[in-house]
Write a protein that holds these residues in place. Structure first.
Motif, PDB file in Angstrom:
ATOM      1  N   ASN A   1      13.760 -43.444 -12.248  1.00 32.83           N
ATOM      2  CA  ASN A   1      13.263 -42.953 -10.850  1.00 32.83           C
ATOM      3  C   ASN A   1      12.670 -44.939 -10.459  1.00 32.83           C
ATOM      4  OD1 ASN A   1      10.644 -41.607  -8.569  1.00 32.83           O
ATOM      5  ND2 ASN A   1      12.049 -42.321  -8.845  1.00 32.83           N
ATOM      6  N   MET A   2      13.097 -46.454 -11.329  1.00 32.12           N
ATOM      7  CA  MET A   2      12.674 -47.547 -11.110  1.00 32.12           C
ATOM      8  C   MET A   2      12.704 -48.086  -9.521  1.00 32.12           C
ATOM      9  SD  MET A   2      10.780 -49.628 -11.939  1.00 32.12           S
ATOM     10  CE  MET A   2      10.412 -51.326 -12.106  1.00 32.12           C
TER      11      MET A   2
ATOM     12  N   LEU B   1       0.935 -62.616 -13.400  1.00 32.01           N
ATOM     13  CA  LEU B   1       1.920 -61.592 -12.902  1.00 32.01           C
ATOM     14  C   LEU B   1       2.253 -60.813 -11.652  1.00 32.01           C
ATOM     15  CD1 LEU B   1       3.655 -60.993 -15.119  1.00 32.01           C
ATOM     16  CD2 LEU B   1       2.209 -58.842 -16.090  1.00 32.01           C
ATOM     17  N   LYS B   2       2.679 -60.911 -10.505  1.00 36.96           N
ATOM     18  CA  LYS B   2       2.475 -59.983  -9.760  1.00 36.96           C
ATOM     19  C   LYS B   2       3.317 -58.359  -9.851  1.00 36.96           C
ATOM     20  CE  LYS B   2       7.644 -61.855  -9.068  1.00 36.96           C
ATOM     21  NZ  LYS B   2       8.376 -62.977  -8.344  1.00 36.96           N
ATOM     22  N   THR B   3       2.478 -57.685  -8.748  1.00 36.73           N
ATOM     23  CA  THR B   3       3.341 -55.912  -9.566  1.00 36.73           C
ATOM     24  C   THR B   3       3.993 -56.218 -10.035  1.00 36.73           C
ATOM     25  OG1 THR B   3       1.881 -56.627  -7.280  1.00 36.73           O
ATOM     26  CG2 THR B   3       2.679 -54.593  -7.691  1.00 36.73           C
ATOM     27  N   GLY B   4       5.444 -56.178  -9.331  1.00 44.62           N
ATOM     28  CA  GLY B   4       6.481 -55.697  -8.960  1.00 44.62           C
ATOM     29  C   GLY B   4       6.731 -56.011 -11.135  1.00 44.62           C
ATOM     30  N   LYS B   5       6.410 -57.693 -11.415  1.00 46.50           N
ATOM     31  CA  LYS B   5       6.501 -58.338 -12.785  1.00 46.50           C
ATOM     32  C   LYS B   5       6.053 -57.166 -13.462  1.00 46.50           C
ATOM     33  CE  LYS B   5       8.770 -61.022 -14.941  1.00 46.50           C
ATOM     34  NZ  LYS B   5      10.514 -61.496 -14.509  1.00 46.50           N
TER      35      LYS B   5
ATOM     36  N   PHE C   1      22.810 -62.492 -16.334  1.00 45.35           N
ATOM     37  CA  PHE C   1      21.628 -61.784 -16.124  1.00 45.35           C
ATOM     38  C   PHE C   1      20.897 -62.185 -15.130  1.00 45.35           C
ATOM     39  CE2 PHE C   1      16.703 -61.881 -15.677  1.00 45.35           C
ATOM     40  CZ  PHE C   1      16.771 -60.559 -16.529  1.00 45.35           C
ATOM     41  N   ASP C   2      21.276 -60.542 -14.426  1.00 44.81           N
ATOM     42  CA  ASP C   2      20.210 -61.133 -12.231  1.00 44.81           C
ATOM     43  C   ASP C   2      19.563 -59.468 -12.315  1.00 44.81           C
ATOM     44  OD1 ASP C   2      21.387 -61.132 -10.417  1.00 44.81           O
ATOM     45  OD2 ASP C   2      22.358 -59.317  -9.582  1.00 44.81           O
ATOM     46  N   GLY C   3      18.636 -59.611 -13.479  1.00 43.53           N
ATOM     47  CA  GLY C   3      17.039 -59.192 -13.926  1.00 43.53           C
ATOM     48  C   GLY C   3      16.704 -57.643 -13.543  1.00 43.53           C
ATOM     49  N   ALA C   4      18.230 -57.250 -13.375  1.00 41.20           N
ATOM     50  CA  ALA C   4      17.916 -55.880 -13.936  1.00 41.20           C
ATOM     51  C   ALA C   4      18.056 -55.072 -15.644  1.00 41.20           C
ATOM     52  CB  ALA C   4      19.319 -55.024 -13.134  1.00 41.20           C
TER      53      ALA C   4
ATOM     54  N   TRP D   1      12.856 -54.150  -7.118  1.00 38.84           N
ATOM     55  CA  TRP D   1      11.798 -53.842  -8.002  1.00 38.84           C
ATOM     56  C   TRP D   1      12.730 -54.192  -9.158  1.00 38.84           C
ATOM     57  CZ3 TRP D   1       7.193 -53.738  -7.178  1.00 38.84           C
ATOM     58  CH2 TRP D   1       6.610 -52.897  -5.907  1.00 38.84           C
ATOM     59  N   ASN D   2      14.203 -53.990  -9.118  1.00 40.28           N
ATOM     60  CA  ASN D   2      15.591 -54.061 -10.120  1.00 40.28           C
ATOM     61  C   ASN D   2      16.069 -55.166  -9.860  1.00 40.28           C
ATOM     62  OD1 ASN D   2      16.300 -52.725 -12.629  1.00 40.28           O
ATOM     63  ND2 ASN D   2      18.349 -52.355 -11.796  1.00 40.28           N
ATOM     64  N   ARG D   3      15.498 -56.153  -9.946  1.00 42.92           N
ATOM     65  CA  ARG D   3      15.977 -56.989 -10.053  1.00 42.92           C
ATOM     66  C   ARG D   3      14.588 -58.454 -10.872  1.00 42.92           C
ATOM     67  NH1 ARG D   3      19.236 -55.438  -9.860  1.00 42.92           N
ATOM     68  NH2 ARG D   3      20.908 -54.945  -8.279  1.00 42.92           N
ATOM     69  N   LEU D   4      13.477 -57.699 -11.203  1.00 48.86           N
ATOM     70  CA  LEU D   4      12.542 -58.228 -11.825  1.00 48.86           C
ATOM     71  C   LEU D   4      12.231 -58.219 -13.385  1.00 48.86           C
ATOM     72  CD1 LEU D   4      10.466 -57.175  -9.108  1.00 48.86           C
ATOM     73  CD2 LEU D   4      10.983 -59.415  -9.214  1.00 48.86           C
TER      74      LEU D   4
END
Lengths: 370, 370, 370, 370
Positions: free
Chosen positions: B41-42, B149-153, B207-210, B100-103
């Motif tokens: 549930n990311m 640090l931002k929210t999603g990170k 690597f693409d952030g996932a 959200w899944n690229r951070l």
């Protein structure tokens, strides 16, 4: 073969100046027989009606018409182009929150004076003059200075203008995830049997802003106003909201069935003559609007919808399971939620994630066979 | 019976000060055998993984564990509570538009120095020290001043911190309207056969952030860095994105099947011993990421999705019908849209209303049996 | 008086079939002098550039032109009509989350082969042939089958097609709540002094998807490719992102100032001759992109923005006050938040309600006078 | 020094199970003097009231209290955390479109029976018994099975429960971009002079779902019901909606002013004794609700708001300029839009991009000095 004419009316203008229009199709001879108005997609996500209008147009080419039909797909060019994430923002103006289908104009205040004036007129004159009154009063709204008309009202009243010309009005909608059902004014209950729709909601004579109400309330209240003056007239105008199933879904073969169902009603009303479109022998259930119950999520959580659409559930049966992983170690992770009455599950919410208090199901209670 | 412990970690704070936490479940002995990390549930609308974690927890109580498993449902408490209309805004931060899944954080730059330093170390030392390096570098990110640090990170890196402790990582997602499919790093292709998932995407070392990439890329690139130094080591860490089906949907009995599928993989990896969880004898197809094709709407319109999920379509077959009522009188109202290659239809868009250029389908091309 | 021609190009089609176009204005003789391309409103909420283009058109009627200018307001007809609540959803596609200004095409891979082929050509030939190459490669993208081009890419590449014809490109944006600032490629630093903009960001030779980068990176990298072959050529193409101030705001008299500022630059570049448009004697500060710092909300809460736009703040001064009423009885209700370095406050977030980790300010650090 | 107590009540639960609460502050002796209820931020974007409550709490520590005050900031924890793009989705439930401030319960139907029963009671008994009736009827709503209460209703009725205990109710709101104004029931017009608010809207005795109406309508109608029975009682309960200025904005020093203004009213009502909080000598204007006119965008376009907030504009003066670049070559690019009556500009829309029919301004007409 009947000719289909396509025109359009401009109903809106975007921030970059882009004008937005809706297509208007007409078929048949407007100088004889009943007039019919059919529209679809006033709510942005409720697209199946467009496919039904497509199917109707194809079928109407070859029927024997005794009247005329106006068909309007894409009735709300702002709503049907308004995305909110992947989905179409269905039911309300994103700026104001107003339900697009609650912005029609209420003409019911006209009936008392009209009845007094026409108390001795023939029914034909009454019908013709009252229709003309509704049209001219609607024209007056559209003739106001532009700064007096808000976005949704302009769209609604332009459509209402077309609808008041008709004797029979069908407003094609869908639920979120929904079985087929019909909003039918109580006085027109007999007509409900001509639609191939298993669930009918019988609604009272109260204007709440919707297209069907805008069309039938003035006529129904007119008959009551005459009745109060000691004269009984028949309300021959009818208007229905036809809920075709689920939003965000196009099914062309289902649209054929739905078109047949509407043509069956129009055959019954002798708009179409000698047709083979007849109601299907299905069981039809009805309930009164006051018995149409919303069931809200008693807790927040992730929802498995258990009650099938159209299912007759017994008191105490599980409607939904609500998953609450936060309660796994302490409390209950899996919560079956029951309803305490017999009911028919008509529609449920479109998402599986709900806050406490989100409407999960709408249910017929105290229902009966039609 | 294995004990399941529930804790939580705080990952966010809302405008009214409300702290948001995610529940963390652990089972097994962390001092022996492989470590597993499973989250769900990311993306806010992709809720079925929560039901799978529920099913897993129930089943894990009674298996013979040779290792430990950390399970995190509701991984993104902002995403899973963010409504946009009726639906959950699935894939991106509503404020920034970021997926959200690229951070997740890219640690691959660490490998060259590490390989140089540990070129002569034992594989056991390499594994243990590199894992410790990933953990400590992730801790450093979380130890930064809060304003960096931002929210999603913050959410992503908190989860990544848990995941780096594991040897095997399963990130449970869904497509919009989707068949089951698996994102599998090319080197772990042999493992794909242990999941009951008919479609496998083989993804490269980029690597693409996932989450899956954040977990396997450093290990994969580490093996390449050693290889460049003339030493071959085995990459035993594995990470997968498991696409369970469609978003906005909870199905508890399907979740049982999905849990069995994951337990089959964990049995293969000897996290679970002597279990009856074995892969089902289904046909499995794979394609390389470069052959996973997006098909965009060539015109705007209302869409009937024709290609069934998982269907093997032939070149020239209809993918969708696009309805364009504005073209009824002039042009084509009904537009069948075909694809010019053989393909497997993996997923399609969630809405029936599309602008020109909306992604309609994702398709396997040049696919092969696994 | 110079004639202004208006045409339009269709770039999108909505779900109801509505075609969306952008207006294109041209002035001047395309057969002599430099070519200029100016666009505005690629991000939906950033509307002031439209007013600047209006002011420019009025002023361009009476200047002495030595070249031609193409001006495109309303560059993104989907973005500029996409409401999300009362506000325009600014920066990203509501369906995909993709930033509309990160979808331009990267042509930098063309430079190595081109430099090898033209290593001995004249600068005039190089410029003409490379421009032609960029145009024809962009045409190829637009000539692809329609199903290969997603919504935002189609819009971007149509605009890029126009921009590649120009030697000088100005992409008019705004920040959320923002002072005026300029994104300027490092090599064009000298040009920054001709704009009446007090803050300049010097950006490196890295393509990140934006219009300015799409226009200057290929030329900059071309000069580097020639340099690697031992030949020095001058990069005369320039491209800037001009941040005009705050979004969701039209100010016609401010637009006059901004138009003068752009005309000052065009006078410097001899697109306009003998003009009175000269740079104003203001102080100009610059910083490198790597020193442009985002400051994220360290806690969630309600924010009073304290640092004025353009203010030079000292290390330790308060940037924002964050109100946390939930902490009134225990903890701190009023939280002054400071930054630990000297900085210029360039822009801040548009809303006063923030989650932990929301970007509050963007700040110049290590800045210097230009 | 007066003690301030902080408690909280849970009003909602999110999809991941997160409970949401609102903080409740109380000060003073509930056993003597008038009771006051003050809340803020029912609409998510209207945050300034939280700062006013903060300022009030600080000031209330040192006043001489003759009564008690309950203060509720962050009244709507769903609304105040609901982002839609960068902005807070202000006024309505994103799922249903319902205005959060139209969901209070209407108790006015209770008055006729109550008046009949208490026709001979003392005013003190009437007040005490009717207040108790409102409280107990509100309790009954909250005691319903959970599945009968929707999200917004649960929040509203929990707040209403607190408000019915009070004699004086202040609901702190803001407009979009707005001058300060006050919604005041007609019977309480004399009280309007004690607020430092230049614009007062006099509203009639009609329940439309808002907090102020929910609090004053039952009492007002009660006095009318008694009047119909031939007995005159005084309505001492008062309720106001206080519009503090613009949304999405926190200004702590402005909050000091606003707190003083509210304390001036409370001093007048003798909740505070011997205080220095006195109304400021400003000019105050009023108009009746029926004369509060919405001015809708006559065309779509980009808007420069010309009429300043609080400005007294003359008939024929320009309210806004609407820019229409698509009309530059043919038609009018710049469209000054005038209003044909004298008016005070109270508030305007928050965005500069408008569709035809968007509400641009709300205006006092037929206004008079208070």
């Amino acid at each position: 073969m009947n000719q289909i004419a396509q025109t359009s009316i401009q109903v809106a203008e975007l921030a970059n100046g882009q004008a937005l229009s809706i297509p208007v199709f007409t078929v048949g001879d407007r100088n004889k027989g009943p007039k019919v108005y059919i529209q679809a997609n006033m709510h942005g996500a409720e697209v199946q009606g467009n496919a039904v209008i497509y199917a109707l147009l194809e079928k109407l080419k070859t029927v024997q018409l005794n009247g005329s039909i106006t068909l309007v797909p894409y009735a709300n060019p702002i709503g049907c182009n308004q995305k909110s994430g992947e989905f179409t923002l269905g039911r309300f103006d994103p700026i104001t929150g107003e339900n697009w289908n609650r912005l029609y104009h209420d003409h019911t205040h006209l009936v008392v004076d009209f009845a007094a004036k026409y108390v001795d007129a023939s029914e034909q004159v009454i019908r013709s003059e009252f229709k003309q009154l509704l049209i001219s009063k609607t024209d007056e709204i559209l003739a106001q200075p532009l700064h007096q008309l808000k976005t949704g009202k302009r769209i609604a009243v332009n459509l209402q203008r077309l609808a008041h010309e008709a004797d029979l009005v069908l407003d094609l909608h869908t639920g979120p995830i929904s079985s087929k059902h019909l909003y039918c004014p109580e006085y027109a209950q007999a007509s409900a049997k001509y639609f191939d729709i298993p669930h009918t909601l019988l609604i009272p004579n109260e204007f709440d802003g919707a297209m069907d109400e805008a069309c039938f309330c003035p006529w129904w209240q007119l008959s009551e106003a005459f009745s109060a003056l000691g004269r009984e007239i028949t309300t021959t105008n009818e208007a229905f909201t036809v809920e075709l199933g689920s939003q965000e879904h196009i099914d062309l073969s289902e649209a054929q069935q739905d078109a047949d169902s509407l043509l069956s009603y129009l055959t019954h009303k002798e708009v179409i003559l000698d047709s083979t479109y007849q109601p299907k022998p299905i069981q039809r259930y009805a309930c009164y609007l006051q018995d149409y119950v919303a069931f809200y999520a008693p807790i927040g959580g992730m929802v498995e919808y258990q009650a099938a659409l159209g299912a007759h559930i017994k008191a105490g049966e599980t409607l939904v399971n609500i998953l609450r992983m936060d309660k796994y170690a302490q409390g209950e992770a899996l919560n079956p939620i029951t309803f305490d009455r017999d009911a028919i599950a008509i529609l449920h919410f479109a998402s599986a994630s709900v806050n406490q208090g989100t409407e999960l199901y709408k249910l017929f209670t105290n229902y009966f066979e039609l």
